[in-house]
Design a protein around this motif. Structure first.
Motif, PDB file in Angstrom:
ATOM      1  N   THR A 166     -24.050  36.031 -11.300  1.00 39.50           N
ATOM      2  CA  THR A 166     -23.745  35.366 -12.565  1.00 39.50           C
ATOM      3  C   THR A 166     -23.555  33.871 -12.356  1.00 39.50           C
ATOM      4  N   ALA A 167     -22.791  33.513 -11.325  1.00 41.25           N
ATOM      5  CA  ALA A 167     -22.545  32.097 -11.028  1.00 41.25           C
ATOM      6  C   ALA A 167     -23.839  31.392 -10.629  1.00 41.25           C
ATOM      7  N   TYR A 168     -24.686  32.100  -9.882  1.00 38.49           N
ATOM      8  CA  TYR A 168     -25.952  31.508  -9.449  1.00 38.49           C
ATOM      9  C   TYR A 168     -26.865  31.250 -10.640  1.00 38.49           C
ATOM     10  N   LEU A 169     -26.958  32.205 -11.536  1.00 38.25           N
ATOM     11  CA  LEU A 169     -27.804  32.044 -12.718  1.00 38.25           C
ATOM     12  C   LEU A 169     -27.324  30.874 -13.574  1.00 38.25           C
ATOM     13  N   ALA A 170     -26.016  30.736 -13.674  1.00 38.89           N
ATOM     14  CA  ALA A 170     -25.460  29.637 -14.468  1.00 38.89           C
ATOM     15  C   ALA A 170     -25.738  28.287 -13.818  1.00 38.89           C
ATOM     16  N   ALA A 171     -25.669  28.259 -12.493  1.00 39.40           N
ATOM     17  CA  ALA A 171     -25.844  26.998 -11.776  1.00 39.40           C
ATOM     18  C   ALA A 171     -27.300  26.561 -11.693  1.00 39.40           C
ATOM     19  N   HIS A 172     -28.229  27.514 -11.642  1.00 41.31           N
ATOM     20  CA  HIS A 172     -29.635  27.176 -11.413  1.00 41.31           C
ATOM     21  C   HIS A 172     -30.527  27.442 -12.623  1.00 41.31           C
ATOM     22  N   GLY A 173     -29.995  28.104 -13.643  1.00 40.35           N
ATOM     23  CA  GLY A 173     -30.795  28.441 -14.806  1.00 40.35           C
ATOM     24  C   GLY A 173     -30.806  27.335 -15.847  1.00 40.35           C
TER      25      GLY A 173
END
Length: 217
Positions: A166-173
């Motif tokens: 979830t954090a990765y998607l928010a940071a890179h999306g």
């Protein structure tokens, strides 16, 4: 090219056949010590959870924590690379999932491996593959020596893996399309975050079962 698309893969039992942790520990500290440590870790965790039915936590993570404490505590971090190199010769890939990973990369999708396996060896195992990022379980070190504990991020499995994804998607999306590949039931929390989730029947050593599409959500 679809730069705003992402594919996230589990590792153990999905990209490879079997589980990588115990073989790695056997290469690091010896087969007998690693197997005996696993036996003690299982007994301790099961006993504690049975004695405290309301005890919070994940019994499998408790087993893993106990196993690591009994094997890697006091080991110089410099020894990890040699064990990782030996583990690379042990790995047997799951061809359908390896092909899927390469296909996503070939289409320009961002490729991420999210796994409970250790950062101590995962970069070596992924060397040469078109993987953009790794989410994994780190080991704590102090003055170049392993303490036996996981780092502050904890065990990258189940709900914790979903949190990191979830954090990765928010940071890179944001990503217009997302694919996820993992096994049931441990990867269902992160797969629920994917637009196109695929459940892979856990691949044991020597087996190559086909994948199945997960229900939406």
């Amino acid at each position: 090219m679809s730069p705003r698309s992402i594919a996230i893969f589990d590792f153990d039992g999905t990209l490879i056949q079997g589980d990588s942790l115990l073989p790695f520990l056997e290469f690091l500290v010896g087969r007998s010590r690693a197997r005996l440590a696993l036996l003690h870790a299982v007994r301790t965790a099961v006993t504690r959870f049975a004695a405290e039915p309301r005890r919070r936590g994940d019994v499998r993570t408790a087993v893993k924590a106990g196993l690591l404490q009994r094997t890697v505590a006091g080991v110089p971090a410099a020894r990890l690379d040699e064990a990782a190199e030996r583990l690379a010769g042990w790995v047997r890939w799951h061809p359908p999932m390896l092909d899927a990973l390469k296909t996503h990369a070939g289409k320009g999708h961002r490729v991420v491996v999210a796994t409970g396996a250790l950062t101590a060896y995962m970069p070596r195992l992924l060397r040469g593959l078109p993987v953009d990022d790794l989410l994994a379980t780190g080991l704590e070190t102090l003055d170049g020596v392993l303490t036996g504990g996981m780092d502050t991020h904890g065990n990258c499995v189940r709900e914790e893996k979903a949190r990191r994804v979830t954090a990765y998607l928010a940071a890179h999306g944001p990503f217009a399309e997302s694919w996820g590949y993992g096994n049931r039931p441990s990867d269902l929390p992160f797969l629920a975050l994917m637009r196109h989730p695929t459940v892979v029947k856990t691949v044991k050593r020597g087996g190559q079962p086909a994948a199945e599409t997960a229900a939406s959500g």
